[in-house]
Design a protein around this motif. Structure first.
Motif, PDB file in Angstrom:
ATOM      1  N   ALA A 285       0.863  -1.150   0.146  1.00 11.70           N
ATOM      2  CA  ALA A 285       0.040   0.030   0.041  1.00 11.70           C
ATOM      3  C   ALA A 285       0.877   1.292   0.051  1.00 11.70           C
ATOM      4  CB  ALA A 285      -0.881   0.028   1.190  1.00 11.70           C
ATOM      5  N   VAL A 286       1.961   1.350   0.790  1.00 13.30           N
ATOM      6  CA  VAL A 286       3.004   2.256   0.666  1.00 13.30           C
ATOM      7  C   VAL A 286       3.370   2.647  -0.620  1.00 13.30           C
ATOM      8  CG1 VAL A 286       5.013   3.214   1.673  1.00 13.30           C
ATOM      9  CG2 VAL A 286       3.213   2.364   3.219  1.00 13.30           C
ATOM     10  N   ARG A 287       3.927   1.370  -1.277  1.00 13.36           N
ATOM     11  CA  ARG A 287       4.672   1.293  -2.639  1.00 13.36           C
ATOM     12  C   ARG A 287       3.704   2.270  -3.486  1.00 13.36           C
ATOM     13  NH1 ARG A 287       8.607  -1.041  -4.569  1.00 13.36           N
ATOM     14  NH2 ARG A 287       8.730  -2.644  -3.027  1.00 13.36           N
ATOM     15  N   ALA A 288       2.223   1.753  -3.445  1.00  8.47           N
ATOM     16  CA  ALA A 288       1.165   2.694  -4.042  1.00  8.47           C
ATOM     17  C   ALA A 288       1.092   4.170  -3.857  1.00  8.47           C
ATOM     18  CB  ALA A 288       0.062   1.861  -4.267  1.00  8.47           C
ATOM     19  N   ALA A 289       1.666   4.656  -2.819  1.00  4.96           N
ATOM     20  CA  ALA A 289       1.699   5.910  -2.565  1.00  4.96           C
ATOM     21  C   ALA A 289       2.899   6.549  -2.884  1.00  4.96           C
ATOM     22  CB  ALA A 289       1.173   5.932  -0.784  1.00  4.96           C
ATOM     23  N   ILE A 290       3.699   6.114  -3.295  1.00  7.72           N
ATOM     24  CA  ILE A 290       5.068   6.775  -3.222  1.00  7.72           C
ATOM     25  C   ILE A 290       5.017   8.000  -4.180  1.00  7.72           C
ATOM     26  CG2 ILE A 290       7.405   6.444  -4.330  1.00  7.72           C
ATOM     27  CD1 ILE A 290       7.700   3.732  -3.138  1.00  7.72           C
ATOM     28  N   PRO A 291       4.353   7.993  -5.219  1.00  8.68           N
ATOM     29  CA  PRO A 291       4.416   9.200  -6.070  1.00  8.68           C
ATOM     30  C   PRO A 291       3.727  10.557  -5.062  1.00  8.68           C
ATOM     31  CG  PRO A 291       3.769   7.492  -7.539  1.00  8.68           C
ATOM     32  CD  PRO A 291       3.704   6.928  -5.907  1.00  8.68           C
ATOM     33  N   ALA A 292       2.689  10.292  -4.509  1.00 12.17           N
ATOM     34  CA  ALA A 292       1.953  11.105  -3.758  1.00 12.17           C
ATOM     35  C   ALA A 292       2.969  11.689  -2.506  1.00 12.17           C
ATOM     36  CB  ALA A 292       0.669  10.703  -3.186  1.00 12.17           C
TER      37      ALA A 292
END
Length: 71
Positions: free
Chosen positions: A38-45
């Motif tokens: 879930a954190v990986r998916a948020a890296i751009p933000a």
């Protein structure tokens, strides 16, 4: 108060205390791996927020943050 799914019991935690150690530990590890994805998916933000904070600090501004919960 709004529904807070982050405060709900994880579905796979039911009966965790009664499982053999290896199975309980496996479930805990699986949950941690899920959280990391879930954190990986948020890296751009997260990167955009970090860049905005850096710009604010470079311009003499301040950055304030708050958090809750366990790490």
């Amino acid at each position: 108060m709004a529904d807070r799914p982050t405060e709900d019991r994880h579905p796979r935690a039911a009966g965790l205390h009664a499982l053999p150690g290896e199975e309980a530990l496996g479930r805990l590890l699986d949950a941690q791996a899920s959280a990391l994805e879930a954190v990986r998916a948020a890296i751009p933000a997260i990167e955009r927020a970090a860049q905005a904070a850096a710009r604010a600090l470079e311009g003499g501004g301040r950055v304030a943050y708050a958090g809750a919960g366990s790490s």
